[in-house]
Design an enzyme around this catalytic site. Sequence first.
Site, PDB file in Angstrom:
ATOM      1  N   ASP A 152      30.358  28.336 -14.787  1.00 14.04           N
ATOM      2  CA  ASP A 152      29.268  28.287 -15.348  1.00 14.04           C
ATOM      3  C   ASP A 152      29.243  30.005 -15.697  1.00 14.04           C
ATOM      4  OD1 ASP A 152      26.955  28.483 -15.984  1.00 14.04           O
ATOM      5  OD2 ASP A 152      25.931  28.274 -14.478  1.00 14.04           O
ATOM      6  N   THR A 198      32.186  32.136  -9.301  1.00 15.30           N
ATOM      7  CA  THR A 198      32.715  31.854  -7.969  1.00 15.30           C
ATOM      8  C   THR A 198      34.312  31.755  -7.677  1.00 15.30           C
ATOM      9  OG1 THR A 198      30.568  30.809  -7.026  1.00 15.30           O
ATOM     10  CG2 THR A 198      33.036  29.423  -6.591  1.00 15.30           C
TER      11      THR A 198
HETATM   12  P1  5GP Z   1      29.316  30.334 -11.695  1.00 17.86           P
HETATM   13  O1  5GP Z   1      28.388  30.376 -12.010  1.00 17.86           O
HETATM   14  O2  5GP Z   1      30.224  31.382 -10.491  1.00 17.86           O
HETATM   15  O3  5GP Z   1      31.284  29.923 -12.003  1.00 17.86           O
HETATM   16  O4  5GP Z   1      29.032  28.620 -11.058  1.00 17.86           O
HETATM   17  C1  5GP Z   1      29.091  28.792  -9.454  1.00 17.86           C
HETATM   18  C2  5GP Z   1      28.566  27.025  -8.833  1.00 17.86           C
HETATM   19  O5  5GP Z   1      27.270  27.059  -9.366  1.00 17.86           O
HETATM   20  C3  5GP Z   1      29.265  25.504  -9.277  1.00 17.86           C
HETATM   21  O6  5GP Z   1      30.468  25.726  -8.720  1.00 17.86           O
HETATM   22  C4  5GP Z   1      28.636  25.094  -9.161  1.00 17.86           C
HETATM   23  O7  5GP Z   1      28.426  24.600  -7.545  1.00 17.86           O
HETATM   24  C5  5GP Z   1      26.770  25.577  -9.786  1.00 17.86           C
HETATM   25  N1  5GP Z   1      26.864  25.609 -10.922  1.00 17.86           N
HETATM   26  C6  5GP Z   1      26.765  26.280 -11.873  1.00 17.86           C
HETATM   27  N2  5GP Z   1      26.464  25.983 -13.279  1.00 17.86           N
HETATM   28  C7  5GP Z   1      25.101  24.259 -12.382  1.00 17.86           C
HETATM   29  C8  5GP Z   1      24.865  23.367 -13.012  1.00 17.86           C
HETATM   30  O8  5GP Z   1      24.122  23.196 -14.577  1.00 17.86           O
HETATM   31  N3  5GP Z   1      24.229  22.555 -12.082  1.00 17.86           N
HETATM   32  C9  5GP Z   1      24.294  22.614 -11.269  1.00 17.86           C
HETATM   33  N4  5GP Z   1      23.996  21.897 -10.000  1.00 17.86           N
HETATM   34  N5  5GP Z   1      24.952  23.616 -10.833  1.00 17.86           N
HETATM   35  C10 5GP Z   1      25.984  24.529 -11.695  1.00 17.86           C
END
Ligand code: 5GP
Length: 177
Positions: free
Chosen positions: A105, A109
């Site tokens: 997203d 991470t």
């Molecule tokens: P990042 O923003 O660091 O790329 O994503 C971090 C974490 O946020 C992902 O590993 C996931 O666990 C959670 N995440 C991001 N987007 C979503 C989404 O649309 N739905 C859910 N349930 N978790 C999300």
Amino acid sequence: MIKDIDHILIERGAISDRVRQLGQQIMEDLNEIDEETEIVLVAVMTGSIIFVADLMRHLNKKIRISLMTASSYVGKSMETTGDPTLGKLPTVKGKHVLLVDDILDSGKTLTRIREELNEQEPASLHSCVLLRKTIDSAMSVPCEYVGFDIEDEFVVGYGLDYDGYYRNFPDIGVIVP
Ligand code: 5GP
Ligand code: MG
């Protein structure tokens, strides 16, 4: 149970077809690796819990499975805190690493974990996510294996949660805004 889910985005059959394809694609690359160097699959908990369980059964290799935790959400939020909290990292020095997470997203991470694993100087490091949002922050993070590119919506199911719930929902659905 499903009252918060507005509609299904990806059905369980489509997920399992794609996971099998990803497994085949990863196997082609793993088969290039010399037999002496150990392969470690690092699964980022908790969101990848179902994905990794399904994916690893398509990887017909001698693989060590290591779990680590990362969290970037607080309670009922659908926005990340922006600063992921990482648990203890596995030891991967000199090993071939396949890093598996649920979704890309903001990309923070995966970027943080990749940086920290790379500091240990693994033999190789490849990343695999089931889902990637088609936004710049996610698309610009190096990731060798991607299951589905999706729009920028908050999804649950197949391991992904909202406020801790819906991980056990077998399809991937979009939550009611
Ligand atoms: P990042 O923003 O660091 O790329 O994503 C971090 C974490 O946020 C992902 O590993 C996931 O666990 C959670 N995440 C991001 N987007 C979503 C989404 O649309 N739905 C859910 N349930 N978790 C999300
Ligand atoms: Mg996660």
